[in-house]
Enzyme design. Structure first.
Site, PDB file in Angstrom:
ATOM      1  N   GLU A  40      39.413 -58.654 -32.588  1.00 31.62           N
ATOM      2  CA  GLU A  40      39.645 -58.230 -31.229  1.00 31.62           C
ATOM      3  C   GLU A  40      39.982 -57.454 -31.632  1.00 31.62           C
ATOM      4  O   GLU A  40      41.030 -56.324 -31.743  1.00 31.62           O
ATOM      5  CB  GLU A  40      41.073 -58.766 -31.111  1.00 31.62           C
ATOM      6  CG  GLU A  40      40.834 -59.931 -30.626  1.00 31.62           C
ATOM      7  CD  GLU A  40      42.106 -61.223 -29.411  1.00 31.62           C
ATOM      8  OE1 GLU A  40      41.619 -61.286 -28.360  1.00 31.62           O
ATOM      9  OE2 GLU A  40      43.241 -60.620 -29.419  1.00 31.62           O
ATOM     10  N   GLU A  56      48.979 -56.634 -29.445  1.00 28.37           N
ATOM     11  CA  GLU A  56      50.033 -56.399 -28.262  1.00 28.37           C
ATOM     12  C   GLU A  56      51.597 -57.052 -29.245  1.00 28.37           C
ATOM     13  O   GLU A  56      52.462 -56.228 -29.460  1.00 28.37           O
ATOM     14  CB  GLU A  56      49.900 -57.217 -27.254  1.00 28.37           C
ATOM     15  CG  GLU A  56      49.246 -56.617 -25.830  1.00 28.37           C
ATOM     16  CD  GLU A  56      48.188 -57.956 -25.144  1.00 28.37           C
ATOM     17  OE1 GLU A  56      48.962 -58.475 -25.285  1.00 28.37           O
ATOM     18  OE2 GLU A  56      47.614 -57.168 -24.907  1.00 28.37           O
ATOM     19  N   GLY A  79      41.372 -55.490 -22.381  1.00 24.65           N
ATOM     20  CA  GLY A  79      41.362 -55.379 -21.263  1.00 24.65           C
ATOM     21  C   GLY A  79      40.697 -53.554 -20.671  1.00 24.65           C
ATOM     22  O   GLY A  79      41.037 -53.428 -20.273  1.00 24.65           O
ATOM     23  N   GLY A 131      41.492 -62.492 -22.759  1.00 23.16           N
ATOM     24  CA  GLY A 131      42.664 -62.059 -21.882  1.00 23.16           C
ATOM     25  C   GLY A 131      42.689 -62.830 -19.953  1.00 23.16           C
ATOM     26  O   GLY A 131      42.330 -63.565 -19.716  1.00 23.16           O
ATOM     27  N   GLY A 132      42.153 -61.628 -19.590  1.00 21.88           N
ATOM     28  CA  GLY A 132      42.039 -61.477 -18.541  1.00 21.88           C
ATOM     29  C   GLY A 132      41.081 -62.909 -17.359  1.00 21.88           C
ATOM     30  O   GLY A 132      41.922 -63.131 -16.908  1.00 21.88           O
ATOM     31  N   SER A 176      37.847 -57.979 -23.361  1.00 20.20           N
ATOM     32  CA  SER A 176      37.474 -57.881 -22.460  1.00 20.20           C
ATOM     33  C   SER A 176      35.173 -58.851 -22.295  1.00 20.20           C
ATOM     34  O   SER A 176      34.500 -58.079 -21.366  1.00 20.20           O
ATOM     35  CB  SER A 176      36.428 -56.453 -21.758  1.00 20.20           C
ATOM     36  OG  SER A 176      37.072 -55.707 -22.268  1.00 20.20           O
ATOM     37  N   ASN A 184      44.237 -66.911 -23.662  1.00 20.17           N
ATOM     38  CA  ASN A 184      45.464 -66.404 -23.348  1.00 20.17           C
ATOM     39  C   ASN A 184      45.775 -65.449 -22.247  1.00 20.17           C
ATOM     40  O   ASN A 184      45.710 -64.483 -21.574  1.00 20.17           O
ATOM     41  CB  ASN A 184      45.166 -64.886 -24.314  1.00 20.17           C
ATOM     42  CG  ASN A 184      47.009 -63.819 -24.857  1.00 20.17           C
ATOM     43  OD1 ASN A 184      48.201 -64.896 -23.990  1.00 20.17           O
ATOM     44  ND2 ASN A 184      46.582 -63.396 -25.332  1.00 20.17           N
ATOM     45  N   TRP A 185      46.669 -66.440 -21.629  1.00 17.83           N
ATOM     46  CA  TRP A 185      47.035 -66.005 -21.092  1.00 17.83           C
ATOM     47  C   TRP A 185      48.313 -65.148 -19.831  1.00 17.83           C
ATOM     48  O   TRP A 185      48.681 -64.902 -19.277  1.00 17.83           O
ATOM     49  CB  TRP A 185      47.889 -67.456 -19.560  1.00 17.83           C
ATOM     50  CG  TRP A 185      47.546 -68.223 -19.670  1.00 17.83           C
ATOM     51  CD1 TRP A 185      46.139 -68.631 -19.579  1.00 17.83           C
ATOM     52  CD2 TRP A 185      47.804 -69.453 -18.954  1.00 17.83           C
ATOM     53  NE1 TRP A 185      45.196 -69.133 -19.048  1.00 17.83           N
ATOM     54  CE2 TRP A 185      46.192 -70.642 -19.101  1.00 17.83           C
ATOM     55  CE3 TRP A 185      48.512 -69.910 -18.656  1.00 17.83           C
ATOM     56  CZ2 TRP A 185      46.491 -71.809 -18.256  1.00 17.83           C
ATOM     57  CZ3 TRP A 185      48.554 -71.841 -17.992  1.00 17.83           C
ATOM     58  CH2 TRP A 185      47.800 -73.146 -17.819  1.00 17.83           C
ATOM     59  N   LYS A 186      49.028 -64.897 -21.571  1.00 19.76           N
ATOM     60  CA  LYS A 186      49.786 -63.399 -21.877  1.00 19.76           C
ATOM     61  C   LYS A 186      50.980 -64.015 -21.014  1.00 19.76           C
ATOM     62  O   LYS A 186      51.115 -64.926 -21.357  1.00 19.76           O
ATOM     63  CB  LYS A 186      49.248 -62.512 -21.867  1.00 19.76           C
ATOM     64  CG  LYS A 186      47.987 -61.855 -22.513  1.00 19.76           C
ATOM     65  CD  LYS A 186      47.682 -60.658 -22.116  1.00 19.76           C
ATOM     66  CE  LYS A 186      46.240 -60.264 -23.385  1.00 19.76           C
ATOM     67  NZ  LYS A 186      45.740 -58.866 -23.183  1.00 19.76           N
ATOM     68  N   HIS A 226      48.948 -61.159 -32.826  1.00 21.64           N
ATOM     69  CA  HIS A 226      48.152 -60.146 -31.518  1.00 21.64           C
ATOM     70  C   HIS A 226      48.323 -58.641 -31.251  1.00 21.64           C
ATOM     71  O   HIS A 226      49.323 -58.417 -32.179  1.00 21.64           O
ATOM     72  CB  HIS A 226      48.246 -61.085 -30.132  1.00 21.64           C
ATOM     73  CG  HIS A 226      47.216 -60.222 -29.257  1.00 21.64           C
ATOM     74  ND1 HIS A 226      47.912 -59.743 -28.402  1.00 21.64           N
ATOM     75  CD2 HIS A 226      46.989 -60.809 -29.075  1.00 21.64           C
ATOM     76  CE1 HIS A 226      46.490 -58.995 -27.555  1.00 21.64           C
ATOM     77  NE2 HIS A 226      45.897 -60.399 -28.149  1.00 21.64           N
TER      78      HIS A 226
HETATM   79  C1  PEP Z   1      43.905 -60.705 -25.911  1.00 23.01           C
HETATM   80  O1  PEP Z   1      44.449 -59.638 -25.230  1.00 23.01           O
HETATM   81  O2  PEP Z   1      43.487 -61.125 -26.428  1.00 23.01           O
HETATM   82  C2  PEP Z   1      42.232 -59.714 -24.819  1.00 23.01           C
HETATM   83  C3  PEP Z   1      41.190 -60.730 -25.001  1.00 23.01           C
HETATM   84  O3  PEP Z   1      42.549 -59.574 -23.331  1.00 23.01           O
HETATM   85  P1  PEP Z   1      40.980 -59.263 -22.480  1.00 23.01           P
HETATM   86  O4  PEP Z   1      40.091 -60.106 -22.716  1.00 23.01           O
HETATM   87  O5  PEP Z   1      41.879 -59.371 -20.876  1.00 23.01           O
HETATM   88  O6  PEP Z   1      40.730 -58.029 -22.667  1.00 23.01           O
END
Ligand code: PEP
Length: 256
Positions: free
Chosen positions: A171, A101, A177, A234-235, A213, A9-11, A99
């Site tokens: 999640e 967010e 994050g 994500g990251g 994470s 997920n590049w957000k 999601h």
């Molecule tokens: C996400 O936002 O879907 C996510 C899993 O982020 P991260 O891996 O950065 O925690």
């Protein structure tokens, strides 16, 4: 045999030039591995989708495309929104729905998640329905209740004939994050709660991904020691070598 699924997920990162570069790098790294039972997807911002799908097609990269969000209506006066048909036409396979967010920053309610999941699955794509408890809910021991509540509503409008177009992403909001992933015990308990929310009329059980994470250090243990079928990342999906390492380890450790 069930295939594992790893989605990046590049957000709101990567303009279309950066996106082309990243998917090309990733595609080369992923093609260099023998991924016999893992599917790889990337979820770029909407404005990158056409460029990313073009590169994947032209270079025949073993990567599929996901969208980060969609509106449930077919068309109309919804300024700034994107429809299911628009994504389908671009070759999008997966759509993230609900999601955390979207829920916390853009007011996406359980009812909207429900409409969106129904529209995506009816439109021929797979809904990756996101669920997860906040830190406060976890502290109050409400994780099971929260997951069941979110998912029962999310599933309520999905036609049973489309139930094979559902993936669930667990999640925990506190893990996203934060640098601290949930433990395999936490994840296994959450998977039980998720299983109990799946309608008994559904002939197939959706795959469950974990997100929060995830990195190349923790993904092997998570996929080996909990009942998840892959990851929403994500990251760590913003660097081709980090993400491709997660993909490779998942493929090596996933046995279902
Ligand atoms: C996400 O936002 O879907 C996510 C899993 O982020 P991260 O891996 O950065 O925690």
């Amino acid at each position: 045999m069930t295939k594992a699924l790893v989605i990046g997920n590049w957000k709101m990162n990567m303009d279309y030039v950066e996106a082309i570069h990243l998917v090309q790098q990733l595609g080369v790294l992923v093609r260099g591995q023998t991924l016999d039972h893992t599917e790889v997807a990337v979820a770029p911002p909407f404005v990158d989708l056409r460029s990313v799908t073009s590169v994947i097609e032209a270079d025949r990269l073993p990567v599929v495309v996901a969208a980060q969000h969609v509106h449930s209506a077919d068309a109309g006066a919804f300024t700034g929104e994107i429809s299911v048909a628009m994504l389908k036409r671009l070759g999008v396979k997966y759509v993230l729905v609900g999601h955390s967010e979207r829920r916390s920053l853009f007011g996406m309610t359980d009812a909207v998640v429900s409409d969106t999941a129904a529209a995506v699955t009816q439109g021929g794509m797979t809904a990756v329905i996101c669920c997860g408890e906040t830190f406060e809910e976890r502290e109050l021991d409400r994780t099971t209740e929260v997951l069941q509540h979110q998912l029962q509503i999310a599933f309520s409008k999905i036609n049973t004939k489309n139930c094979d177009r559902v993936v669930i992403a667990y999640e925990p909001v506190w893990a996203i994050g934060s640098g601290t992933a949930a433990t395999t015990e936490d994840i296994s308990l959450a998977c039980k709660a998720i299983d109990s929310a799946i309608p008994s009329s559904w002939p197939t059980k959706p795959r469950i991904l974990y997100g929060g994470s995830v990195n190349s250090e923790n993904c092997g243990s998570i996929v080996e020691n909990s009942p998840v079928d892959g990851f929403l990342v994500g990251g760590a999906s913003l660097k081709a070598d980090d993400f491709s390492a997660i993909v490779g380890i998942t493929n090596a450790c996933y046995r279902r």
